[in-house]
Design an enzyme around this catalytic site. Structure first.
Site, PDB file in Angstrom:
ATOM      1  N   LYS A  13     -41.933   5.814  24.430  1.00 48.29           N
ATOM      2  CA  LYS A  13     -40.219   6.456  23.645  1.00 48.29           C
ATOM      3  C   LYS A  13     -39.280   5.566  24.812  1.00 48.29           C
ATOM      4  O   LYS A  13     -39.604   5.044  25.418  1.00 48.29           O
ATOM      5  CB  LYS A  13     -40.449   7.596  23.764  1.00 48.29           C
ATOM      6  N   LYS A  18     -39.780   3.306  30.789  1.00 51.46           N
ATOM      7  CA  LYS A  18     -40.458   2.309  31.204  1.00 51.46           C
ATOM      8  C   LYS A  18     -40.100   0.977  31.663  1.00 51.46           C
ATOM      9  O   LYS A  18     -41.463   0.445  32.544  1.00 51.46           O
ATOM     10  CB  LYS A  18     -41.854   1.221  29.485  1.00 51.46           C
ATOM     11  N   LYS A  44     -35.237  -6.767  24.127  1.00 50.13           N
ATOM     12  CA  LYS A  44     -34.373  -6.804  24.252  1.00 50.13           C
ATOM     13  C   LYS A  44     -34.221  -7.853  25.826  1.00 50.13           C
ATOM     14  O   LYS A  44     -33.843  -7.972  26.715  1.00 50.13           O
ATOM     15  CB  LYS A  44     -33.972  -5.869  24.756  1.00 50.13           C
ATOM     16  N   ASP A 130     -44.024   2.841  20.542  1.00 58.38           N
ATOM     17  CA  ASP A 130     -45.263   3.945  20.405  1.00 58.38           C
ATOM     18  C   ASP A 130     -46.810   3.066  18.798  1.00 58.38           C
ATOM     19  O   ASP A 130     -46.647   3.440  18.048  1.00 58.38           O
ATOM     20  CB  ASP A 130     -44.497   5.258  20.011  1.00 58.38           C
TER      21      ASP A 130
HETATM   22  N1  LIG Z   1     -37.107   8.182  37.279  1.00 56.55           N
HETATM   23  C1  LIG Z   1     -35.704   8.380  36.895  1.00 56.55           C
HETATM   24  N2  LIG Z   1     -34.721   8.572  37.537  1.00 56.55           N
HETATM   25  C2  LIG Z   1     -33.557   8.040  37.124  1.00 56.55           C
HETATM   26  N3  LIG Z   1     -33.080   7.377  36.113  1.00 56.55           N
HETATM   27  C3  LIG Z   1     -34.144   6.688  35.826  1.00 56.55           C
HETATM   28  C4  LIG Z   1     -35.474   7.032  35.700  1.00 56.55           C
HETATM   29  N4  LIG Z   1     -36.454   6.510  35.436  1.00 56.55           N
HETATM   30  C5  LIG Z   1     -35.341   5.134  34.460  1.00 56.55           C
HETATM   31  N5  LIG Z   1     -34.398   5.686  34.391  1.00 56.55           N
HETATM   32  C6  LIG Z   1     -33.514   5.444  34.110  1.00 56.55           C
HETATM   33  O1  LIG Z   1     -33.416   5.889  32.756  1.00 56.55           O
HETATM   34  C7  LIG Z   1     -32.833   4.347  32.133  1.00 56.55           C
HETATM   35  C8  LIG Z   1     -33.677   3.992  30.849  1.00 56.55           C
HETATM   36  O2  LIG Z   1     -34.567   3.391  31.783  1.00 56.55           O
HETATM   37  P1  LIG Z   1     -35.285   1.723  31.060  1.00 56.55           P
HETATM   38  O3  LIG Z   1     -34.528   0.400  30.908  1.00 56.55           O
HETATM   39  O4  LIG Z   1     -36.142   1.457  32.422  1.00 56.55           O
HETATM   40  O5  LIG Z   1     -35.823   2.859  29.958  1.00 56.55           O
HETATM   41  P2  LIG Z   1     -37.190   1.726  28.954  1.00 56.55           P
HETATM   42  O6  LIG Z   1     -38.227   2.910  28.640  1.00 56.55           O
HETATM   43  O7  LIG Z   1     -38.033   0.819  28.980  1.00 56.55           O
HETATM   44  O8  LIG Z   1     -36.711   1.951  27.415  1.00 56.55           O
HETATM   45  P3  LIG Z   1     -36.669   0.886  26.397  1.00 56.55           P
HETATM   46  O9  LIG Z   1     -37.377   1.560  24.752  1.00 56.55           O
HETATM   47  O10 LIG Z   1     -34.989   0.812  26.220  1.00 56.55           O
HETATM   48  O11 LIG Z   1     -36.951  -0.453  26.826  1.00 56.55           O
HETATM   49  C9  LIG Z   1     -32.226   3.666  32.263  1.00 56.55           C
HETATM   50  O12 LIG Z   1     -31.088   3.533  33.101  1.00 56.55           O
HETATM   51  C10 LIG Z   1     -33.218   3.357  34.026  1.00 56.55           C
HETATM   52  O13 LIG Z   1     -32.097   3.713  35.436  1.00 56.55           O
HETATM   53 MG   LIG Z   2     -37.709  -1.264  28.697  1.00 51.82          MG
END
Ligand SMILES: Nc1ncnc2c1ncn2[C@@H]1O[C@H](COP(=O)(O)OP(=O)(O)OP(=O)(O)O)[C@@H](O)[C@H]1O
Ligand SMILES: [Mg+2]
Length: 290
Positions: A13, A18, A44, A130
């Site tokens: 999600k 991720k 992005k 997803d």
């Molecule tokens: N285990 C964790 N502990 C604390 N913060 C976290 C953790 N995992 C992710 N985050 C924080 O959550 C936020 C979103 O993380 P991330 O960008 O990796 O998500 P994503 O799934 O890649 O998002 P997108 O769908 O926008 O690509 C970031 O600010 C990241 O620092």
């Molecule tokens: Mg991401």
């Protein structure tokens, strides 16, 4: 001839972690001495920036817009510990299919046999969502990635997205698509988050690869434009990412998951909601079997 390149895809999600998890995984695999490419598949184009001191790189689609003939090497940038960073990119918001970047970038790399030329050990695709549309299904559909991992917290919407991904995997698996390696449980910490994820994987015939706690060290590292592996290498959190990397490096056999029907998934979530409410109202106490 040549070694087998381990190609994996990470789904989950939006905003679930991720890119954070993938970048720490890449960093930990590189520390182990493996040659790694991280392939950001999100329009992005923010998958790889914590591998490059917070700096963004030009995307494959942007580069193609500027010059007609693109050599794959023109869109590969070096990151932490020699990791090869690529961002597929996407169209301007609201214009065209957001999956176009992945389709184009994967095709370019295939034609130029980039993975083989670079003698990579691991390629990790960090994919949005997803399997919402054609482009995002490419890594699991076209026999590109072999193993899929989903990042999920214990929140229902995140579990729902993982369950949808499982359905996508089933859809393509007969045609030689990727199979599921397991679930990476992220942001663990709230009461019963581990039990909820454990119950979900048991119901869908999968397994948890690693439990990653929610940790301030991740935020601190991100604010420095780094992975936790780079910014806080001695931290407990970095050790957990290394443990995940060892398991993924050793991972051999993926399998088809058994997704739940939406009605069964809602019923399952409802049962958990009742249990958590009973706990909050003191009808059962912590430690009781629930
Ligand atoms: N285990 C964790 N502990 C604390 N913060 C976290 C953790 N995992 C992710 N985050 C924080 O959550 C936020 C979103 O993380 P991330 O960008 O990796 O998500 P994503 O799934 O890649 O998002 P997108 O769908 O926008 O690509 C970031 O600010 C990241 O620092
Ligand atoms: Mg991401």
């Amino acid at each position: 001839m040549g070694k087998k390149i381990k190609q994996i895809a990470i789904y989950g999600k939006g905003g679930i972690g991720k890119s954070t998890t993938t970048s720490n995984l890449s960093a930990a695999l590189a520390e182990m001495g493996l040659k790694v490419m991280q392939f950001g598949c999100d329009p992005k184009s923010d998958s790889t920036n914590t591998l490059r001191k917070g700096k963004f790189i030009p995307t494959v689609l942007d580069t193609l817009r500027e010059q007609s003939a693109v050599k794959a090497r023109d869109v590969i940038y070096e990151g932490f510990s020699g990791i090869y960073c690529v961002e597929a990119g996407g169209p301007a918001p609201g214009v065209g299919c957001a999956g176009r970047g992945i389709i184009t970038a994967v095709e370019l790399f295939k034609q130029q046999r980039v993975f083989q030329e670079l003698d990579l050990d691991v390629v990790i695709f960090d994919v949005l969502g997803d399997v919402v549309c054609g482009g995002f299904a490419v890594p699991i559909r076209e026999g590109i990635a072999e193993h899929v991992f989903t990042v999920s917290s214990s929140d229902f919407m995140s579990i729902y997205a993982s369950n949808n991904l499982f359905k996508g995997i089933i859809k393509y698996s007969n045609a030689g698509g990727a199979l599921l390696g397991g679930v990476i449980a992220n942001s663990m910490g709230p009461p019963y988050s581990r039990e909820i994820i454990d119950d979900f994987v048991a119901k869908t015939g999968t397994a948890v690869m690693e439990y990653i706690p929610r940790s301030i060290s991740v935020t601190q590292s991100e604010l420095q434009g780094k992975t936790t592996i780079e910014a806080l290498p001695q931290s407990a959190q970095a050790e957990i990412y290394r443990s995940l990397a060892r398991k993924i490096a050793a991972h051999q056999t993926s399998k088809a998951p058994a997704p739940l029907e939406v009605s069964a998934l809602r019923e399952w979530a409802g049962l958990w909601a009742d249990r958590l409410l009973a706990l909050e109202q003191g009808k059962v106490s912590e430690g009781d079997a629930i």
